[in-house]
Design a protein around this motif. Structure first.
Motif, PDB file in Angstrom:
ATOM      1  N   SER A 176      -6.588  -8.686   0.009  1.00 34.17           N
ATOM      2  CA  SER A 176      -6.456  -7.370   1.101  1.00 34.17           C
ATOM      3  C   SER A 176      -7.164  -7.520   2.531  1.00 34.17           C
ATOM      4  CB  SER A 176      -7.191  -6.063   0.486  1.00 34.17           C
ATOM      5  OG  SER A 176      -8.300  -6.533   0.091  1.00 34.17           O
ATOM      6  N   ASN A 178      -8.514 -10.137   5.918  1.00 33.36           N
ATOM      7  CA  ASN A 178      -8.391 -11.217   6.562  1.00 33.36           C
ATOM      8  C   ASN A 178      -9.818 -11.731   7.144  1.00 33.36           C
ATOM      9  OD1 ASN A 178      -5.768 -12.535   6.282  1.00 33.36           O
ATOM     10  ND2 ASN A 178      -4.963 -11.186   7.828  1.00 33.36           N
ATOM     11  N   LYS A 200      -5.532  -6.486   5.647  1.00 31.48           N
ATOM     12  CA  LYS A 200      -4.258  -7.019   5.728  1.00 31.48           C
ATOM     13  C   LYS A 200      -3.185  -5.896   6.056  1.00 31.48           C
ATOM     14  CE  LYS A 200      -5.022 -11.400   3.440  1.00 31.48           C
ATOM     15  NZ  LYS A 200      -4.610 -12.286   2.431  1.00 31.48           N
ATOM     16  N   LYS A 201      -3.363  -4.708   5.143  1.00 29.13           N
ATOM     17  CA  LYS A 201      -2.310  -3.816   5.253  1.00 29.13           C
ATOM     18  C   LYS A 201      -2.140  -3.165   6.637  1.00 29.13           C
ATOM     19  CE  LYS A 201      -1.051   0.730   2.964  1.00 29.13           C
ATOM     20  NZ  LYS A 201      -1.475   1.754   2.139  1.00 29.13           N
ATOM     21  N   GLU A 202      -0.755  -3.034   7.204  1.00 27.40           N
ATOM     22  CA  GLU A 202      -0.631  -2.645   8.468  1.00 27.40           C
ATOM     23  C   GLU A 202      -1.274  -1.307   8.612  1.00 27.40           C
ATOM     24  OE1 GLU A 202       3.231  -1.913  11.422  1.00 27.40           O
ATOM     25  OE2 GLU A 202       3.579  -3.063   9.255  1.00 27.40           O
ATOM     26  N   GLY A 203      -1.625  -1.109   9.659  1.00 24.91           N
ATOM     27  CA  GLY A 203      -2.277   0.457  10.090  1.00 24.91           C
ATOM     28  C   GLY A 203      -2.994   0.361  10.937  1.00 24.91           C
ATOM     29  N   LYS A 204      -3.814   1.561  11.290  1.00 29.29           N
ATOM     30  CA  LYS A 204      -5.041   1.851  12.252  1.00 29.29           C
ATOM     31  C   LYS A 204      -6.316   1.950  11.210  1.00 29.29           C
ATOM     32  CE  LYS A 204      -2.668   1.155  15.882  1.00 29.29           C
ATOM     33  NZ  LYS A 204      -2.947   0.196  17.181  1.00 29.29           N
ATOM     34  N   TYR A 205      -7.380   1.383  11.728  1.00 25.10           N
ATOM     35  CA  TYR A 205      -8.618   1.542  10.902  1.00 25.10           C
ATOM     36  C   TYR A 205      -9.861   1.897  11.897  1.00 25.10           C
ATOM     37  CZ  TYR A 205      -5.899  -0.872   7.291  1.00 25.10           C
ATOM     38  OH  TYR A 205      -4.725  -1.150   6.533  1.00 25.10           O
ATOM     39  N   PRO A 291      -5.872  -4.498  18.095  1.00 24.69           N
ATOM     40  CA  PRO A 291      -4.641  -3.956  17.860  1.00 24.69           C
ATOM     41  C   PRO A 291      -4.839  -2.829  16.665  1.00 24.69           C
ATOM     42  CG  PRO A 291      -4.100  -5.991  17.365  1.00 24.69           C
ATOM     43  CD  PRO A 291      -5.489  -6.262  17.905  1.00 24.69           C
ATOM     44  N   GLN A 292      -5.687  -3.450  15.536  1.00 26.51           N
ATOM     45  CA  GLN A 292      -5.715  -2.696  14.391  1.00 26.51           C
ATOM     46  C   GLN A 292      -6.717  -1.565  14.484  1.00 26.51           C
ATOM     47  OE1 GLN A 292      -6.197  -6.159  14.582  1.00 26.51           O
ATOM     48  NE2 GLN A 292      -5.034  -7.059  12.896  1.00 26.51           N
ATOM     49  N   ASP A 294      -8.466   1.951  15.321  1.00 26.72           N
ATOM     50  CA  ASP A 294      -7.807   3.056  15.491  1.00 26.72           C
ATOM     51  C   ASP A 294      -8.270   3.697  16.882  1.00 26.72           C
ATOM     52  OD1 ASP A 294     -10.344   4.440  15.420  1.00 26.72           O
ATOM     53  OD2 ASP A 294      -9.985   5.065  13.288  1.00 26.72           O
TER      54      ASP A 294
END
Length: 443
Positions: A176, A178, A200-205, A291-292, A294
């Motif tokens: 889950s 990288n 790894k899951k696409e989204g904003k964090y 880019p990840q 938020d």
């Protein structure tokens, strides 16, 4: 065959990761249980007294948890890090006794040290009574141009291209998360290195910048927090990669980087920590560019030197929204020049004073002491320490905490020294992640 090799590599990495965590002392270390244990405890439940009130210390010596009958000890009572005001030998008839420590007339900490020699080995226990710690005031001077100095430094940094380079570390990645080794352009042609962990899951964090305790070492990254849906960046401060063999760092510690906290202390522009403090701002630049990320929820955390860097980063960069600081070093370092304990690295204590008690060095300290950054903190913070800290004396810690006007919480565990219990990390981690994700725990 490829699958088996991959599994072996991941297993090896996990073993290395566990070893690194056990070796990384400044933030997560805990005391080991001893065969002989000396406990020194102030009589008051919260270890806190009013100035003028007498403090007594309960002393016990146990072996395998049982009282040592007739144990012979010697004790010394003193304001922390200062000369003893009372000493003496004692015999503990039932393995337990009470020592009258006297009092303090003003805010500060009174420490009782007890030593016992059993089977040819000396053991030590300490207990520290607090006297109105909320009234402790800093001693360090606050330069009139403090804000202008750092605004100019940040402006110079902003002219330097980020030039970020990320190298995926496949053997460290999980299902889950990288994991990357990061290499960023920092102040004056130096580089900043760290370990980045990204879900790894696409989204904003949201993101957490993890700043290091003192020393020179490799880093493994904080995968555990990343698996909870937070980007983590764990940085080094010395401008060297953080994935080399431990021997490299040991050699640097004993060689060219030995004594780095005092390098160029006589020059505010060249002092070692200028690049370090600006490096923390540069790390925020990097996290902001991902880019990840938020775009709005970023925290900083660390202990000891890292506790100092947490406060410094939050003061210098308004993109930091929350901070966690354990026993911050580099705090009210001039305390020794005023007859009381000062913060790590104790450059004005004992024989060090002959080297550093000079006008130009004292002036430089004003631009780097954590007290003067704490005055400018505007974001909520969670702080934690104990009274028995011999590395970062609690007098210096309260000198910082008491000038903070932003929302703040303090979790004091009096018996701890320069280490923490798991419960302290559980509280601070829960607080920080919940703040970053919002009260409902969602992004």
């Amino acid at each position: 065959m490829l699958v088996k090799n991959t599994q072996r590599k991941k297993a090896l990495f996990l073993l290395i990761h566990v070893w690194l965590l056990s070796w990384y002392v400044p933030v997560i270390a805990q005391p080991t249980e001893k065969y002989i244990n000396i406990r020194v405890t102030p009589e008051h439940t919260n270890w806190t007294y009013k100035p003028g009130e007498k403090a007594r210390f309960i002393v016990s010596v146990t072996q395998s948890g049982l009282p040592v009958q007739g144990a012979k000890v010697r004790y010394a009572v003193m304001p922390e890090k200062m000369a003893a005001v009372s000493t003496g030998p004692l015999t503990l008839k039932e393995g337990k006794t009470m020592i009258d420590g006297g009092t303090m007339k003003s805010a500060g900490f009174l420490r009782c040290e007890v030593y016992a020699e059993l089977d040819g080995k000396e053991y030590k226990g300490i207990g520290t009574a607090a006297f109105d710690p909320g009234a402790i005031k800093p001693t360090v001077e606050n330069p009139a141009d403090f804000t202008a100095f750092w605004n100019n430094a940040k402006a110079d940094l902003a002219k330097v291209p980020l030039d970020a380079r990320m190298t995926l570390l496949p053997e460290r990645c999980t299902e889950s998360v990288n994991v990357y080794h990061v290499n960023i352009q920092n102040f004056k042609n130096s580089r900043l290195y760290g370990i980045l962990c990204v879900p790894k899951k696409e989204g904003k964090y949201p993101a957490i910048l993890q700043v290091p305790g003192a020393g020179i070492r490799p880093y493994s990254g904080d995968i555990a927090k990343a698996e909870k849906g937070v980007i983590t960046l764990q940085i080094g401060i010395h401008g060297i990669p953080v994935t080399m063999e431990k021997e490299v760092y040991d050699n640097l510690s004993a060689g060219s980087l030995a004594g780095y906290p005092t390098f160029n202390l006589d020059n505010r522009e060249l002092y070692y920590y200028k690049r370090v403090y600006l490096g923390c701002v540069r790390a925020v630049d990097f996290l902001q560019s991902l880019p990840q990320y938020d775009g709005s929820n970023m925290g900083v955390m660390g202990g000891s030197q890292g506790g100092a860097l947490s406060i410094v980063t939050a003061a210098l960069d308004n993109r930091i929204k929350y901070l966690v600081s354990y026993y911050p070093a580099l705090s009210d370092m001039t305390g020794y020049l005023h007859g009381r304990a000062g913060g790590w690295p104790h450059m004005f204590a004992g024989p060090n004073a002959a080297l550093h008690n000079k006008k130009d060095k004292i002036e430089t300290i004003g631009y780097y002491d954590v007290v003067n950054f704490a005055r400018q903190v505007k974001v909520p913070g969670y702080y934690s320490w104990g009274f028995n800290d011999e590395t970062c004396p609690p007098t210096s810690l309260y000198a910082v905490y008491n000038v903070i006007t932003a929302p703040k919480e303090l979790f004091v565990v009096p018996e701890t020294g320069h280490w923490t219990f798991p419960e302290q990390h559980e509280k601070t981690d829960t607080w920080l992640i919940s703040q970053l994700k919002g009260e409902n725990g969602k992004q």
